[in-house]
Design a protein around this motif. Sequence first.
Motif, short mmCIF file in Angstrom:
data_model
loop_
_atom_site.label_atom_id
_atom_site.label_comp_id
_atom_site.label_asym_id
_atom_site.label_seq_id
_atom_site.Cartn_x
_atom_site.Cartn_y
_atom_site.Cartn_z
N ARG A 14 0.83 -1.20 0.00
CA ARG A 14 0.00 0.00 0.00
C ARG A 14 0.86 1.26 0.00
NH1 ARG A 14 -5.55 1.42 2.32
NH2 ARG A 14 -5.18 3.58 2.92
N GLU A 15 1.97 1.21 0.77
CA GLU A 15 2.88 2.36 0.80
C GLU A 15 3.51 2.58 -0.57
OE1 GLU A 15 4.26 2.46 5.49
OE2 GLU A 15 5.64 1.69 3.98
N ARG A 16 3.83 1.46 -1.22
CA ARG A 16 4.44 1.55 -2.55
C ARG A 16 3.45 2.19 -3.54
NH1 ARG A 16 5.15 -0.74 -7.11
NH2 ARG A 16 3.34 -2.08 -6.82
N LEU A 17 2.19 1.77 -3.38
CA LEU A 17 1.13 2.29 -4.24
C LEU A 17 0.90 3.78 -3.97
CD1 LEU A 17 -0.46 0.70 -6.32
CD2 LEU A 17 -2.35 0.54 -4.68
N ALA A 35 2.21 6.14 -17.89
CA ALA A 35 1.36 5.39 -18.83
C ALA A 35 0.92 4.07 -18.20
CB ALA A 35 2.13 5.14 -20.12
N GLN A 36 1.85 3.41 -17.51
CA GLN A 36 1.53 2.14 -16.86
C GLN A 36 0.44 2.33 -15.81
OE1 GLN A 36 4.98 0.33 -15.16
NE2 GLN A 36 5.61 -0.65 -17.07
N LEU A 37 0.61 3.37 -14.99
CA LEU A 37 -0.35 3.61 -13.91
C LEU A 37 -1.71 3.97 -14.48
CD1 LEU A 37 -0.73 3.86 -10.82
CD2 LEU A 37 -0.30 6.30 -11.07
N GLU A 38 -1.72 4.77 -15.53
CA GLU A 38 -3.00 5.19 -16.10
C GLU A 38 -3.75 3.98 -16.69
OE1 GLU A 38 -1.90 8.43 -18.64
OE2 GLU A 38 -2.18 9.92 -17.03
N ALA A 39 -2.99 3.08 -17.31
CA ALA A 39 -3.61 1.86 -17.85
C ALA A 39 -4.20 1.04 -16.72
CB ALA A 39 -2.55 1.06 -18.61
N ARG A 40 -3.48 0.99 -15.60
CA ARG A 40 -3.95 0.21 -14.46
C ARG A 40 -5.18 0.86 -13.84
NH1 ARG A 40 -0.01 -1.26 -9.42
NH2 ARG A 40 -1.64 -2.24 -8.17
N LEU A 41 -5.16 2.20 -13.77
CA LEU A 41 -6.27 2.94 -13.19
C LEU A 41 -7.57 2.71 -13.98
CD1 LEU A 41 -4.58 6.34 -12.29
CD2 LEU A 41 -5.94 4.98 -10.71
N ALA A 42 -7.42 2.63 -15.29
CA ALA A 42 -8.59 2.50 -16.16
C ALA A 42 -9.41 1.25 -15.81
CB ALA A 42 -8.14 2.46 -17.62
N GLY A 43 -8.73 0.20 -15.39
CA GLY A 43 -9.46 -1.03 -15.12
C GLY A 43 -9.61 -1.34 -13.64
N ASP A 44 -9.29 -0.40 -12.77
CA ASP A 44 -9.29 -0.71 -11.34
C ASP A 44 -10.02 0.40 -10.57
OD1 ASP A 44 -8.75 -1.29 -8.70
OD2 ASP A 44 -6.67 -1.91 -9.07
N ALA A 45 -11.27 0.14 -10.25
CA ALA A 45 -12.09 1.15 -9.57
C ALA A 45 -11.56 1.46 -8.18
CB ALA A 45 -13.54 0.66 -9.49
N GLN A 46 -11.06 0.42 -7.51
CA GLN A 46 -10.52 0.58 -6.16
C GLN A 46 -9.34 1.55 -6.17
OE1 GLN A 46 -11.41 -0.77 -3.17
NE2 GLN A 46 -9.61 0.04 -2.10
N LEU A 47 -8.46 1.34 -7.16
CA LEU A 47 -7.27 2.20 -7.27
C LEU A 47 -7.69 3.64 -7.59
CD1 LEU A 47 -4.19 1.85 -7.11
CD2 LEU A 47 -4.16 1.66 -9.59
N GLN A 48 -8.72 3.75 -8.42
CA GLN A 48 -9.23 5.09 -8.77
C GLN A 48 -9.72 5.82 -7.54
OE1 GLN A 48 -12.27 5.23 -11.85
NE2 GLN A 48 -10.96 4.00 -13.21
N SER A 49 -10.44 5.10 -6.68
CA SER A 49 -10.97 5.78 -5.48
C SER A 49 -9.84 6.13 -4.53
CB SER A 49 -12.06 4.91 -4.83
OG SER A 49 -11.52 4.13 -3.79
N GLU A 50 -8.79 5.30 -4.49
CA GLU A 50 -7.62 5.63 -3.67
C GLU A 50 -6.96 6.92 -4.16
OE1 GLU A 50 -6.07 4.15 -0.84
OE2 GLU A 50 -8.11 3.38 -0.82
N LEU A 51 -6.81 6.99 -5.47
CA LEU A 51 -6.20 8.18 -6.07
C LEU A 51 -7.04 9.41 -5.78
CD1 LEU A 51 -3.99 9.37 -7.96
CD2 LEU A 51 -5.58 9.00 -9.84
N GLU A 52 -8.35 9.24 -5.89
CA GLU A 52 -9.26 10.36 -5.65
C GLU A 52 -9.17 10.84 -4.19
OE1 GLU A 52 -10.55 12.17 -7.76
OE2 GLU A 52 -11.67 13.43 -6.36
N ALA A 53 -9.12 9.87 -3.26
CA ALA A 53 -9.03 10.22 -1.83
C ALA A 53 -7.73 10.97 -1.55
CB ALA A 53 -9.11 8.96 -0.99
N LEU A 54 -6.65 10.50 -2.18
CA LEU A 54 -5.35 11.15 -1.98
C LEU A 54 -5.37 12.56 -2.58
CD1 LEU A 54 -2.79 10.05 -0.61
CD2 LEU A 54 -1.82 9.68 -2.86
N ARG A 55 -6.00 12.66 -3.76
CA ARG A 55 -6.06 13.97 -4.42
C ARG A 55 -6.84 14.98 -3.56
NH1 ARG A 55 -6.12 14.69 -10.02
NH2 ARG A 55 -7.09 12.67 -10.42
#
Lengths: 279, 203
Positions: A14-17, A35-55
């Motif tokens: 999680r810290e790495r993420l 580019a790698q992260l954006e590709a991963r974000l596109a298919g991962d709703a959980q990761l998207q919400s993590e990014l949003e919370a951090l933002r």
Amino acid sequence: MTVDKLTGGAKRERERLDELLSAYLDGQLSEEARAQLEARLAGDAQLQSELEALRRTVAMVRDLPRIPVPRNFLLPQTIAADKRRVAAARFRAAGFAPWLRAAAALVGLFLVITVAGALLYLGVPRMAATPPPREAWPVQVTAVVERTILAEEIAVTPEALQPAPEEAPMLLVVPQTETPLPAPKIPESTTQVPTTDTGMRAAFATPATLPTPTSLAAAAAPGPQPVPDTGELEQAPRYVPEHERTPVSRWAIPLLWIAASIGVLALATVAFLYFRRRR
Amino acid sequence: MLREAVCGMDETALIAAAQRGSVDAFNELVLKYQQQVYNLAYRIIGDPASAADATQETFIAAYRHLSEFRGGSFKSYLLRIASNCCYDELRRRKRRPANSFEDLWELEEEANPWLINGDEGPEEKAERQELAHLIQRGIGTLPYDQRVILVLSDVEGMSYQEIAEIVNIPLGTVKSRLARARGKLRDFLREQEELLPARYRLE
């Protein structure tokens, strides 16, 4: 879900993420990593919400209002004088630093000499009980002398290791040098071969001569503990009775050194405290 | 040196004059940077009085060590001293525990007029106060080394490179400490969700 509740591996992951997402928010990822992260974000709703919370977290911190200063923090004109005073004090302290260093070196030297003195003067009786092999002695003693710069007082060299008559320890020997004894006055001179006499004279003429290991052993353990095999050497100093000389000789010099060491230590401490307060 | 003489000077000239001993020139720099230094101190320490003490200490130390400043960014030089002064102030506070962040709730309102905004209604005002208070509490829960980096980055808006210079750590460490600080703050805000005004909630 908090980080505390996660297991070690999951926490690290999680810290790495978080590191990845945090750098992404700051635009600090390389083109490839982004580019790698954006590709991963596109298919991962959980990761998207993590990014949003951090933002949102970062945005909230950034939106914290600027707080007006409660007052001005201007410095008074007197600070210039203070600064000069501080600089002058530093300069003075720097000027005295070599003296303090020299004092510290002196204290160290005294300490070493004290330890060496204690070894030479007090350690010998115990050594006399089990004399070490003769060959080992010169090396050991000269090594100590070199380290302690006692050379001007006691010179132990291989030449000095010839069988010499027992010398009285220094404090009591010194006065004797002024009244050299004429050889014929010694009643036992019949039993004492001339070589012994000259050896004795040589010893008196150069009071700096250190007793040889064997004579040292004999000198250090006289009177109360008679050493059987040094009987001949014990005969020589009839002019200074043993019962008078032994206690003084064994303690006086070490005690003098210890007193001097304490004196130097006290001086150094006073100097240190004085200059520190001045600073 | 007369006060008028320092007015038109640029920063480099002011620093040079201050290095020659001009207090007036240095005070021009104080006026320029005091807001930033005080904000940094306030966000790191979380208490107005201690932040003011740390700010004053920063400028005194900056003036005394000005001869050691050899060009580069004066702001970085000041903020480096400020972060050290904040650390000292926090340690002093630890030795004689003063107000906790809870007690500051009331203090904050008096000390910080920015919390009062004439344009917003009482509800909005309360929300803003609540949020600022909660975030400040969250920052206070972070370990010191992470807190400084978060404040330098997200409050002061410094770049990774500038932070690395100020705190004197490698760029990679800035990155990871900042990420950890942000992650912890996010987790803190999630835990305190019921205290967070609805429109600021993370989920």
